[in-house]
Design a protein around this motif. Structure first.
Motif, PDB file in Angstrom:
ATOM      1  N   ILE A  63     -64.904  34.268  57.962  1.00  0.00           N
ATOM      2  CA  ILE A  63     -65.291  35.642  58.231  1.00  0.00           C
ATOM      3  C   ILE A  63     -65.012  35.973  59.696  1.00  0.00           C
ATOM      4  O   ILE A  63     -65.381  35.226  60.599  1.00  0.00           O
ATOM      5  CB  ILE A  63     -66.779  35.853  57.895  1.00  0.00           C
ATOM      6  N   ILE A  64     -64.350  37.113  59.913  1.00  0.00           N
ATOM      7  CA  ILE A  64     -64.096  37.611  61.268  1.00  0.00           C
ATOM      8  C   ILE A  64     -65.052  38.770  61.503  1.00  0.00           C
ATOM      9  O   ILE A  64     -65.034  39.754  60.782  1.00  0.00           O
ATOM     10  CB  ILE A  64     -62.642  38.077  61.426  1.00  0.00           C
ATOM     11  N   LYS A  65     -65.899  38.641  62.506  1.00  0.00           N
ATOM     12  CA  LYS A  65     -66.859  39.696  62.829  1.00  0.00           C
ATOM     13  C   LYS A  65     -66.298  40.603  63.913  1.00  0.00           C
ATOM     14  O   LYS A  65     -65.466  40.195  64.717  1.00  0.00           O
ATOM     15  CB  LYS A  65     -68.177  39.081  63.282  1.00  0.00           C
ATOM     16  N   LEU A  66     -66.775  41.830  63.925  1.00  0.00           N
ATOM     17  CA  LEU A  66     -66.303  42.809  64.903  1.00  0.00           C
ATOM     18  C   LEU A  66     -66.594  42.353  66.330  1.00  0.00           C
ATOM     19  O   LEU A  66     -65.783  42.531  67.229  1.00  0.00           O
ATOM     20  CB  LEU A  66     -66.949  44.174  64.636  1.00  0.00           C
ATOM     21  N   GLY A  67     -67.736  41.741  66.544  1.00  0.00           N
ATOM     22  CA  GLY A  67     -68.107  41.267  67.870  1.00  0.00           C
ATOM     23  C   GLY A  67     -67.206  40.165  68.388  1.00  0.00           C
ATOM     24  O   GLY A  67     -67.096  39.957  69.597  1.00  0.00           O
TER      25      GLY A  67
END
Length: 149
Positions: A63-67
């Motif tokens: 998962i790639i998070k916006l932060g």
């Protein structure tokens, strides 16, 4: 779900769908060969296929998070400065013209890395060269103020 890859893929899926849908109103072929609908139809279809593929890959991968992808600290200030100066340029250029608006915008950008007098000189030089090349040599109309610059 906080997977940035899925959200970006959904955005491009909708974007590709709009392009493909709009291309259906254009002719695919014309009397002389490929029509105006050929390129947008294929580009929209390719964007749709690649977006669907990226959704599947994004769900399988980490998962790639916006932060994780947003800049922090000095990088965030640089991004905000660029976006803010662009907004300022769009607001003031109809009133003060291309040359003054461009000098102000580039001064804001150059001020972060140069002394104020160097930033002012560089921004003036760059904008005057751009104005001469596009406005005078190529005769492309640029927004001007009451003085013609």
């Amino acid at each position: 779900m906080k997977n940035l890859g899925v959200y970006m893929s959904l955005f491009f899926l909708i974007f590709g769908g709009i392009i493909f849908w709009q291309s259906l109103s254009m002719d695919y072929y014309s009397d002389y060969g490929p029509g105006p609908g050929l390129l947008p139809r294929w580009a929209g279809g390719l964007i749709i296929v690649l977006s669907l593929l990226n959704i599947v890959l994004s769900l399988k991968k980490e998962i790639i998070k916006l932060g994780d992808v947003m800049p922090k600290g000095e990088g965030a200030i640089n991004v905000l400065t660029c976006m803010g100066s662009f907004v300022i340029f769009m607001i003031i250029v109809p009133f003060v013209g291309f040359v003054c608006g461009g000098i102000i915008t580039l001064f804001i950008l150059f001020k972060r890395g140069y002394k104020w007098y160097s930033a002012l000189g560089l921004s003036s030089l760059v904008i005057l060269i751009i104005f001469f090349v596009f406005g005078v040599a190529l005769d492309i109309p640029l927004p001007v103020n009451q003085y013609g610059w």
